[in-house]
Design an enzyme around this catalytic site. Structure first.
Site, PDB file in Angstrom:
ATOM      1  N   TYR A 145       0.835  -1.211   0.000  1.00 49.58           N
ATOM      2  CA  TYR A 145       0.000   0.000   0.000  1.00 49.58           C
ATOM      3  C   TYR A 145       0.866   1.256   0.000  1.00 49.58           C
ATOM      4  CZ  TYR A 145      -3.752   3.211   1.374  1.00 49.58           C
ATOM      5  OH  TYR A 145      -4.656   4.248   1.418  1.00 49.58           O
ATOM      6  N   ARG A 186      -9.885  -0.934  10.891  1.00 45.44           N
ATOM      7  CA  ARG A 186      -9.428   0.409  11.259  1.00 45.44           C
ATOM      8  C   ARG A 186      -9.842   0.696  12.696  1.00 45.44           C
ATOM      9  NH1 ARG A 186     -10.081   4.294   5.956  1.00 45.44           N
ATOM     10  NH2 ARG A 186     -10.448   2.626   4.477  1.00 45.44           N
ATOM     11  N   VAL A 187      -9.111   1.589  13.306  1.00 39.68           N
ATOM     12  CA  VAL A 187      -9.269   1.761  14.749  1.00 39.68           C
ATOM     13  C   VAL A 187     -10.656   2.299  15.118  1.00 39.68           C
ATOM     14  CG1 VAL A 187      -8.150   4.045  14.759  1.00 39.68           C
ATOM     15  CG2 VAL A 187      -8.179   2.666  16.831  1.00 39.68           C
ATOM     16  N   SER A 189     -13.635   2.105  13.460  1.00 37.83           N
ATOM     17  CA  SER A 189     -14.683   1.099  13.261  1.00 37.83           C
ATOM     18  C   SER A 189     -14.510  -0.073  14.234  1.00 37.83           C
ATOM     19  CB  SER A 189     -14.688   0.603  11.811  1.00 37.83           C
ATOM     20  OG  SER A 189     -13.396   0.316  11.365  1.00 37.83           O
ATOM     21  N   ASN A 190     -13.265  -0.513  14.446  1.00 39.39           N
ATOM     22  CA  ASN A 190     -13.004  -1.593  15.421  1.00 39.39           C
ATOM     23  C   ASN A 190     -13.554  -1.243  16.796  1.00 39.39           C
ATOM     24  OD1 ASN A 190     -11.723  -3.443  13.852  1.00 39.39           O
ATOM     25  ND2 ASN A 190      -9.727  -3.277  14.841  1.00 39.39           N
ATOM     26  N   ARG A 211      -3.135   9.339  16.548  1.00 40.84           N
ATOM     27  CA  ARG A 211      -3.668   9.564  15.205  1.00 40.84           C
ATOM     28  C   ARG A 211      -4.462  10.868  15.242  1.00 40.84           C
ATOM     29  NH1 ARG A 211      -0.739   5.941  14.645  1.00 40.84           N
ATOM     30  NH2 ARG A 211      -0.958   3.975  13.495  1.00 40.84           N
ATOM     31  N   PRO A 274       2.786   2.820  12.318  1.00 42.74           N
ATOM     32  CA  PRO A 274       3.363   4.100  12.753  1.00 42.74           C
ATOM     33  C   PRO A 274       2.894   4.512  14.144  1.00 42.74           C
ATOM     34  CG  PRO A 274       1.761   4.435  10.990  1.00 42.74           C
ATOM     35  CD  PRO A 274       1.918   2.958  11.157  1.00 42.74           C
TER      36      PRO A 274
END
Length: 313
Positions: A145, A186-187, A189-190, A211, A274
């Site tokens: 990606y 993804r954080v 939605s999780n 983030r 990251p």
């Protein structure tokens, strides 16, 4: 003026919001999607609109249409999906860019590339300006990606210099909102799905990694403003919310807003994940007169309502 606009990845999270916005502004929309991560539910409300056309198409194959503008959003964007078939992910970014740039060259269309903050890798400079060249592992599990998007940017600027194609490149930072895939890993939605189900919330690392979260409506505003920006302004330009939150702060806010009984469980940080990601958006403010307006709590409330609808449906 009514424009004929192609949106690749138009049934995805960002693409579906973009299609709705462009239709509401009176344009004629062609939505191309191969439905690897896109969903018909995202665009079901648009299918009866005479100015909306849906094509099941994979951008790794050429597309022959006549258009005025192209928004190239096609590519799985969450680690779960882009690592599922990493070779195809790279092909989507690179071969897809070649095909869409070729279309733009032939039709003299303006073309916008949805690039990503992932081009900065695990940044050694914080926060990140557009001039930062990144720290990416070219052989890691995220490289399909990260490097695919970096190569796509290279192609965009080479078509600009070599063929005078009118390009716009935006680097998208973490974005959230309705139409997110509940299984994309993804954080946001999780955490929301786990909180609504009252199951343990999975926290990778110590939760102190940060983030910056931009609500989808703000992001689409920035995208359209970039497409309509002055000729000669190519970007790349960061589009994201510069307000930084730790993963712990995000989880606690979601637990509060959902009234969840969930507890936090900690797991090791994935490879090359990251630790920091925060945009400098001075260029977007200056050139596009754009900055995000929706605060995290307000955006999360709308996103939680969306997820309640699909989880309990």
């Amino acid at each position: 003026m009514k424009k004929r606009i192609l949106v690749t990845g138009g049934a995805g999270f960002l693409g579906s919001h973009l299609c709705k916005r462009l239709l509401s502004e009176g344009h004629d929309i062609i939505c191309a999607d191969n439905f690897f991560t896109g969903a018909k539910e995202n665009i079901a409300s648009l299918l009866n609109n005479p100015y909306f056309e849906l094509l099941r198409h994979d951008v790794t194959f050429p597309l022959y249409v006549e258009v005025d503008e192209i928004y190239n959003l096609a590519c799985p964007a969450s680690p779960v999906h882009y690592q599922f078939d990493p070779v195809q992910t790279t092909k989507t970014s690179v071969v897809g860019a070649v095909n869409m740039l070729g279309l733009a060259k032939r039709t003299k269309a303006k073309i916008l590339q949805a690039s990503t903050s992932e081009v900065y890798g695990d940044p050694e400079v914080h926060p990140q300006p557009e001039s930062y060249r990144g720290a990416v592992n070219p052989i890691g599990i995220r490289a399909c990606y990260d490097e695919g998007k970096r190569c796509a940017e290279t192609l965009f600027f080479d078509y600009y210099r070599q063929h005078n194609v009118n390009i716009k490149v935006m680097r998208i930072f973490n974005t959230y909102g309705p139409n997110m895939n509940p299984n994309d890993g993804r954080v946001v939605s999780n955490f929301i799905v786990q909180a609504l189900k009252d199951v343990d919330i999975t926290m990778f690392g110590d939760g102190k990694q940060t983030r910056s979260f931009c609500y989808v409506d703000d992001l689409i505003d920035g995208m359209i403003k970039l497409m309509n920006s002055r000729d000669g302004f190519t970007g790349p330009v960061n589009i994201g919310n510069p307000v930084e939150f730790s993963m712990l702060e995000l989880a606690e806010l979601i637990i509060k807003l959902t009234g969840s009984q969930s507890k936090l469980v900690f797991q090791p940080l994935p490879q090359d994940d990251p630790l920091q990601r925060q945009p400098i958006i001075e260029l977007a403010k200056k050139e596009l007169d754009w900055e995000p307006r929706i605060k995290l709590e307000e955006g999360l409330i709308k996103t939680i309502e969306y997820f309640k609808g699909i989880i309990h449906a």
